[in-house]
Design an enzyme around this catalytic site. Sequence first.
Site: not given
Ligand code: NAD
Ligand code: DAU
Length: 336
Positions: A83, A189, A33, A214, A273, A36, A125-127, A150, A153-154, A249
């Site tokens: 990521a 988030k 890791d 969501r 957004r 970041t 991700t489902d995104e 984002y 890129s995924k 939401n």
């Molecule tokens: P996060 O942002 O909490 O953690 C990301 C981690 O990756 C951090 O520890 C960061 O330091 C590390 N990282 C970032 N850039 C790096 C680099 N260049 N080299 C090495 N380490 C690096 O993310 P998360 O929410 O835990 O998501 C993890 C994975 O799951 C991601 O690939 C994301 O796309 C995927 N995902 C997230 C969600 C969600 O809702 N959070 C849903 C579906 C998929």
């Molecule tokens: O669907 C999986 C994805 O879910 C992951 O791949 C991403 O890593 C993760 O960040 C998440 O993406 P979203 O954009 O759906 O999540 P976020 O929590 O940023 O936002 C969820 C919803 O809430 C979205 O419709 C935007 C809204 N939102 C978000 C924030 C941060 C608000 O209305 N206000 C806010 O301040």
Amino acid sequence: MKLIVTGGAGFIGSAFVRLLLSTPGPYEITVLDKLTYAGNPDNLAPVASDPRYKFVQADIADAVAVNAVVDEVQPDAIVHFAAESHVDRSILSPEPVVQTNIFGTFTLLEAARRAGVKRFLHVSTDEVYGSIPEPHEADENYPLIASSPYSASKAGSDLLALSYWTTYKMPVMVTRASNNYGPYQFPEKLIPLMIANALEGKTLPVYGDGQQIRDWLYVDDHCRAILAVLEKGRAGEVYNIGGSRALPNLEVVQRIIAATGLDESSIRYVTDRPGHDRRYALTSDKLTRETGWAPQMEFEAGLAATIDWYRTNTRWIERVRTGAYREYYDQNYENR
Ligand code: NAD
Ligand code: DAU
């Protein structure tokens, strides 16, 4: 079984490491890791003294560093979480997103190919399916229509990973999960940001009309699914992972308001957004059919446990809400 877990100091990666090391088992884990803003060693404190665990700070886009770790560990499998994971940050600043999510994934795939790694699980991700019109649900063959830097890129890194199976027969699997929530999630988030703001008595910024949908997945359910795919998934396949709990939401925010004793006047409707996906919906039938996985945590219980965790772990929140966090917060929310 020797694993390299990239991004293991983040929200989901650290939950995965804690899950695997919570019981005696065959796994030896090296977390790779970069630490970041989203990577936090505190997330791994519960396993820090476990002899089955090691930590290496490195950038997945640094081929020299990545090859050195792979050569030393000689992993049976790589589970790739690392990521830039936040859509709003990817809109404000796409460069690190492309660098880590695309070039970093490429660098890891090359290192894995060179070392002949037996399993490479790319966490996605489902995104990548974009906004799904009612009443449809995306299965794994749904077109990729990514909206944000984002998600694009995924989608790009998913295709690159799958090409290593098609072209080189490297055993790659891709998982695509819906929105995760739970303890240790960085408060950028929706759910952790709303909880942290509510606990501090701050306003709750809802984008647009708040009717975006969501599908919420408790983080430990996601981690059990990833383990199921690692152990039972077929090479070259994609597996959706959904929480089976779709909510607008605004309803999520209202539940947080009710649980924290605020009232609806704390909601602030802010500019939407750009490119905001209206609705995510997916089916995990393939994963359930092939591995027997199903989500276990009800949203009500998961949200209550998450709110309790943030209430109790005030020091963790204070530490992550540093100057850099404030800077991001102002940049994203000030003029909305
Ligand atoms: P996060 O942002 O909490 O953690 C990301 C981690 O990756 C951090 O520890 C960061 O330091 C590390 N990282 C970032 N850039 C790096 C680099 N260049 N080299 C090495 N380490 C690096 O993310 P998360 O929410 O835990 O998501 C993890 C994975 O799951 C991601 O690939 C994301 O796309 C995927 N995902 C997230 C969600 C969600 O809702 N959070 C849903 C579906 C998929
Ligand atoms: O669907 C999986 C994805 O879910 C992951 O791949 C991403 O890593 C993760 O960040 C998440 O993406 P979203 O954009 O759906 O999540 P976020 O929590 O940023 O936002 C969820 C919803 O809430 C979205 O419709 C935007 C809204 N939102 C978000 C924030 C941060 C608000 O209305 N206000 C806010 O301040």
